[in-house]
Scaffold this motif. Structure first.
Motif, PDB file in Angstrom:
ATOM      1  N   PRO A 107       0.866  -1.183   0.000  1.00 53.76           N
ATOM      2  CA  PRO A 107       0.000   0.000   0.000  1.00 53.76           C
ATOM      3  C   PRO A 107       0.902   1.232   0.000  1.00 53.76           C
ATOM      4  O   PRO A 107       2.065   1.149   0.421  1.00 53.76           O
ATOM      5  CB  PRO A 107      -0.738  -0.107   1.337  1.00 53.76           C
ATOM      6  CG  PRO A 107      -0.592  -1.518   1.784  1.00 53.76           C
ATOM      7  CD  PRO A 107       0.721  -1.994   1.219  1.00 53.76           C
ATOM      8  N   ILE A 108       0.380   2.345  -0.483  1.00 54.27           N
ATOM      9  CA  ILE A 108       1.148   3.580  -0.287  1.00 54.27           C
ATOM     10  C   ILE A 108       0.675   4.129   1.055  1.00 54.27           C
ATOM     11  O   ILE A 108      -0.515   4.267   1.310  1.00 54.27           O
ATOM     12  CB  ILE A 108       0.967   4.566  -1.457  1.00 54.27           C
ATOM     13  CG1 ILE A 108      -0.496   4.715  -1.873  1.00 54.27           C
ATOM     14  CG2 ILE A 108       1.809   4.106  -2.656  1.00 54.27           C
ATOM     15  CD1 ILE A 108      -0.732   5.840  -2.857  1.00 54.27           C
TER      16      ILE A 108
ATOM     17  N   HIS B   3       5.917   2.127  11.241  1.00 59.74           N
ATOM     18  CA  HIS B   3       5.935   1.259  12.416  1.00 59.74           C
ATOM     19  C   HIS B   3       5.928  -0.204  11.980  1.00 59.74           C
ATOM     20  O   HIS B   3       6.022  -0.509  10.780  1.00 59.74           O
ATOM     21  CB  HIS B   3       4.789   1.599  13.379  1.00 59.74           C
ATOM     22  CG  HIS B   3       3.412   1.468  12.799  1.00 59.74           C
ATOM     23  ND1 HIS B   3       2.921   0.277  12.300  1.00 59.74           N
ATOM     24  CD2 HIS B   3       2.411   2.377  12.625  1.00 59.74           C
ATOM     25  CE1 HIS B   3       1.683   0.454  11.878  1.00 59.74           C
ATOM     26  NE2 HIS B   3       1.354   1.718  12.040  1.00 59.74           N
TER      27      HIS B   3
ATOM     28  N   ALA C  15      -2.935  -5.198   4.096  1.00 61.52           N
ATOM     29  CA  ALA C  15      -3.512  -5.839   5.277  1.00 61.52           C
ATOM     30  C   ALA C  15      -5.030  -5.768   5.158  1.00 61.52           C
ATOM     31  O   ALA C  15      -5.580  -5.057   4.316  1.00 61.52           O
ATOM     32  CB  ALA C  15      -3.035  -5.165   6.552  1.00 61.52           C
TER      33      ALA C  15
ATOM     34  N   TYR D  73      -0.085   6.382   4.377  1.00 64.56           N
ATOM     35  CA  TYR D  73      -0.488   7.753   4.689  1.00 64.56           C
ATOM     36  C   TYR D  73       0.655   8.475   5.385  1.00 64.56           C
ATOM     37  O   TYR D  73       1.333   7.870   6.248  1.00 64.56           O
ATOM     38  CB  TYR D  73      -1.676   7.760   5.656  1.00 64.56           C
ATOM     39  CG  TYR D  73      -3.002   7.438   5.017  1.00 64.56           C
ATOM     40  CD1 TYR D  73      -3.446   8.126   3.877  1.00 64.56           C
ATOM     41  CD2 TYR D  73      -3.836   6.474   5.569  1.00 64.56           C
ATOM     42  CE1 TYR D  73      -4.678   7.840   3.314  1.00 64.56           C
ATOM     43  CE2 TYR D  73      -5.071   6.183   5.005  1.00 64.56           C
ATOM     44  CZ  TYR D  73      -5.485   6.869   3.875  1.00 64.56           C
ATOM     45  OH  TYR D  73      -6.694   6.583   3.319  1.00 64.56           O
TER      46      TYR D  73
ATOM     47  N   GLY E 139      -2.929 -10.377   7.850  1.00 63.21           N
ATOM     48  CA  GLY E 139      -3.621  -9.966   9.069  1.00 63.21           C
ATOM     49  C   GLY E 139      -2.922  -8.801   9.751  1.00 63.21           C
ATOM     50  O   GLY E 139      -2.070  -8.140   9.160  1.00 63.21           O
TER      51      GLY E 139
HETATM   52  O1  ME8 Z   1      -4.429   2.616   4.403  1.00 61.41           O
HETATM   53  N1  ME8 Z   1      -0.470  -4.870  11.093  1.00 61.41           N
HETATM   54  O2  ME8 Z   1      -2.392   3.689   4.515  1.00 61.41           O
HETATM   55  P1  ME8 Z   1      -1.893   3.305   5.977  1.00 61.41           P
HETATM   56  C1  ME8 Z   1      -0.141  -5.185   9.847  1.00 61.41           C
HETATM   57  N2  ME8 Z   1      -2.957   5.100   2.395  1.00 61.41           N
HETATM   58  N3  ME8 Z   1      -0.034  -4.279   8.844  1.00 61.41           N
HETATM   59  C2  ME8 Z   1      -0.296  -2.996   9.137  1.00 61.41           C
HETATM   60  C3  ME8 Z   1      -0.655  -2.595  10.440  1.00 61.41           C
HETATM   61  C4  ME8 Z   1      -0.722  -3.609  11.451  1.00 61.41           C
HETATM   62  N4  ME8 Z   1      -1.028  -3.337  12.713  1.00 61.41           N
HETATM   63  N5  ME8 Z   1      -0.835  -1.266  10.427  1.00 61.41           N
HETATM   64  C5  ME8 Z   1      -0.592  -0.838   9.163  1.00 61.41           C
HETATM   65  C6  ME8 Z   1      -3.570   3.366   3.940  1.00 61.41           C
HETATM   66  N6  ME8 Z   1      -0.248  -1.882   8.380  1.00 61.41           N
HETATM   67  C7  ME8 Z   1      -3.752   3.941   2.552  1.00 61.41           C
HETATM   68  C8  ME8 Z   1      -3.418   2.883   1.529  1.00 61.41           C
HETATM   69  S1  ME8 Z   1      -3.130   2.047  -0.972  1.00 61.41           S
HETATM   70  C9  ME8 Z   1      -3.655   2.544  -2.464  1.00 61.41           C
HETATM   71  C10 ME8 Z   1      -3.612   3.312   0.116  1.00 61.41           C
HETATM   72  C11 ME8 Z   1       0.140  -1.817   6.958  1.00 61.41           C
HETATM   73  O3  ME8 Z   1      -0.709   4.171   6.225  1.00 61.41           O
HETATM   74  C12 ME8 Z   1      -0.737  -2.711   6.106  1.00 61.41           C
HETATM   75  O4  ME8 Z   1      -0.097  -2.920   4.883  1.00 61.41           O
HETATM   76  O5  ME8 Z   1      -2.996   3.317   6.952  1.00 61.41           O
HETATM   77  C13 ME8 Z   1      -1.946  -1.834   5.906  1.00 61.41           C
HETATM   78  O6  ME8 Z   1      -2.788  -2.263   4.851  1.00 61.41           O
HETATM   79  C14 ME8 Z   1      -1.280  -0.503   5.621  1.00 61.41           C
HETATM   80  O7  ME8 Z   1      -0.121  -0.511   6.491  1.00 61.41           O
HETATM   81  C15 ME8 Z   1      -2.143   0.699   5.894  1.00 61.41           C
HETATM   82  O8  ME8 Z   1      -1.333   1.828   5.783  1.00 61.41           O
END
Ligand code: ME8
Length: 518
Positions: A9-10, A18, A259, A12, A289
């Motif tokens: 994912p890109i 983390h 995720a 935020y 997960g």
């Molecule tokens: O949702 N456990 O960005 P985001 C496992 N910008 N993976 C985790 C996690 C956790 N506790 N927390 C974060 C976004 N991740 C959007 C995405 S894509 C077109 C746009 C990882 O910064 C995991 O890959 O909230 C999750 O899907 C992503 O960070 C969410 O990152």
């Protein structure tokens, strides 16, 4: 040779990298390394998601211009991955000009097709939040954050007529059961597509009067694009869509990693957008997960975000990435604690792997002048180790196709165990005391050196620095440059007798867990 484009994912730019971001990024890096070693054409993408309310709000709270704020956090993600040795072919930002062009291009295509229309939207608007509220934003009819009643407002917006693609999407999912994997997430997406789920057409615009931090709609300069419609297109833009050569071939092999939190946009919005733009769908959506920390959800307020750089400084990054890959079954939740990390490092890396490396190379130094010895004819015990290497190499190949990294590591460690057991059975430290068994000692150490080469090659995608060190110590420094997995990890006799080896320090010294660390 097949094409593998691997995406994370890109992220935020409202949070610092983390453990959660690190996990997905490490999985992408591991898959990319594995497929490069398998001879595939790999293109690996990560980046940052920078537009929308959420970012505009945190930037305002920090008293910064959103662009300046986004630059800072985006650079932090980029430099963190670089420092950790996670390398990407493209780090894409949604503020990059080629991304903006790609988004406007898709918007134009979908608009021209008649899949975007202008509708009036009526809802409950909170002036404090400057947005429409959903049920979840309210408590007893008041805005949860501002504790005031929202006002009823009407706003005109553009909607993507996504629901007209639901039938085609459902058929695709039924036809290709592992397209969204593991199966539990495929079933969740199917449930979202059912009429009773309440999923409707997607509002894809925000009036500039309310939010101007976004990409302008090419057909109406008074609006910017909704952040998810913008963000998903990064996957195309990063490969060169719409006008850079080679993007189609790369797009043909796209593996998305996400995720479960962002299943809906990737499992529903994105395929509908691709169908509306008459583009082929991605190869697979791979959904993992959640990492919890000390059995609690990760959150800023709990301060349990687990910084990958801190973990690197304390334990070494290979040890941390080994833990992440070994302790999570892809698809299921998992829990992180420093205690679990230390237990894993001590058991697998210090004891099992570390001991095999140090025993083999110490005895090679002592009993074979530090070079890979010339063996006598191999017996059944030697054949057993060779067979274990073959099995490990093949199982790793199968598991990597299914994204079962923890199972791939288990298979490699079965080879480590088999070699340790072989060494115990042969006990060259005893045999060396009897001159007539000199040939057996040479054969034993030769066999262990071959096994270390296979182990080094197989471990390389998972713990690259450690693997390179093992290969270097066993005199197979160049093996990675020309290796082809899985076949090359099965090739026995590749380290020639006479090759100098090196003892070196303990690969992973045992760690004592300090009280209060966990
Ligand atoms: O949702 N456990 O960005 P985001 C496992 N910008 N993976 C985790 C996690 C956790 N506790 N927390 C974060 C976004 N991740 C959007 C995405 S894509 C077109 C746009 C990882 O910064 C995991 O890959 O909230 C999750 O899907 C992503 O960070 C969410 O990152």
């Amino acid at each position: 040779m097949s094409a593998w484009s691997i995406t994370t994912p890109i992220y935020y730019v409202n949070a610092e990298p983390h453990i959660g971001h690190t996990y997905t990024t490490v999985v992408a890096d591991t898959l990319a390394r594995y497929h490069r070693l398998a001879g595939d054409d790999v293109f690996c993408v990560t980046g940052t998601d920078e537009h929308g309310d959420k970012i505009a709000e945190v930037a305002a709270a920090a008293g910064e211009d959103p662009r300046v704020f986004a630059d800072r956090i985006s650079n932090l993600f980029r430099s963190t991955w670089q420092e950790l040795g996670l390398s990407f072919d493209r780090f894409i930002r949604t503020t990059d000009p080629d991304h903006v062009r790609a988004v406007q291009h898709v918007l134009e295509l979908v608009h021209a097709k008649g899949d975007i229309d202008f509708r009036e939207y009526r809802g409950l608007y909170c002036v404090g939040c400057e947005r429409f509220l959903t049920e979840r934003d309210m408590v007893d009819g008041l805005c949860r954050d501002h504790e005031r009643a929202p006002e009823e407002r009407t706003e005109s917006n553009y909607f993507f007529r996504m629901t007209r693609y639901f039938d085609a999407l459902g058929e695709k999912i039924e036809r290709e059961p592992d397209w969204i994997r593991p199966a539990r997430y495929r079933n969740e997406v199917l449930a979202m597509l059912r009429e009773d789920s309440g999923l409707e057409d997607l509002c894809i615009s925000r009036p500039k009067t309310r939010l101007d931090w976004g990409i302008e709609l090419p057909f109406d300069p008074d609006y910017v694009c909704y952040v998810w419609f913008d963000a998903l297109i990064n996957y195309l833009a990063a490969l060169g869509y719409p006008d850079q050569p080679g993007w189609e071939a790369r797009w043909g092999g796209v593996e998305h990693l996400i995720a479960k939190d962002i299943l809906k946009p990737h499992g529903v919005f994105w395929p509908c957008m691709l169908m509306a733009a008459d583009l082929p769908l991605y190869q697979h959506l791979n959904v993992h997960g959640y990492w919890n920390v000390d059995d609690r959800k990760i959150s800023k307020s709990l301060g349990n975000m687990v910084s990958p750089l801190k973990m690197r400084d304390k334990y070494g990054f290979d040890a941390f990435r080994y833990f992440l890959l070994r302790d999570m079954s892809f698809g299921l939740d998992s829990s992180f604690s420093e205690e679990a990390l230390v237990t894993r490092i001590n058991a697998d890396l210090a004891n099992n792997l570390g001991n095999l490396v140090s025993r083999t190379l110490n005895m090679t130094a002592r009993f074979a002048d530090g070079v890979v010895p010339e063996p006598d004819a191999a017996g059944p015990l030697e054949a057993g180790v060779e067979a274990a290497a073959r099995e490990a190499a093949r199982e790793v190949a199968t598991r990597m196709r299914e994204l079962e990294m923890h199972r791939a590591l288990e298979a490699i460690f079965r080879l480590v165990d088999a070699t340790n057991k072989y060494l115990d059975e042969r006990a060259p430290w005893k045999a060396a005391k009897e001159p007539e068994r000199a040939g057996e000692v040479r054969t034993t150490l030769h066999t262990c050196c071959q096994a270390l080469r296979s182990i080094g090659l197989l471990l390389s995608p998972f713990v690259p620095d450690t693997a390179a060190e093992i290969l270097d110590r066993v005199g197979a420094t160049d093996a990675l440059a020309s290796a082809r997995l899985p076949d090359d990890a099965e090739r026995w006799g590749a380290v020639s007798p006479g090759t100098p080896t090196r003892k070196g320090d303990a690969l992973f010294p045992r760690i004592e867990l300090e009280t209060g660390d966990a």
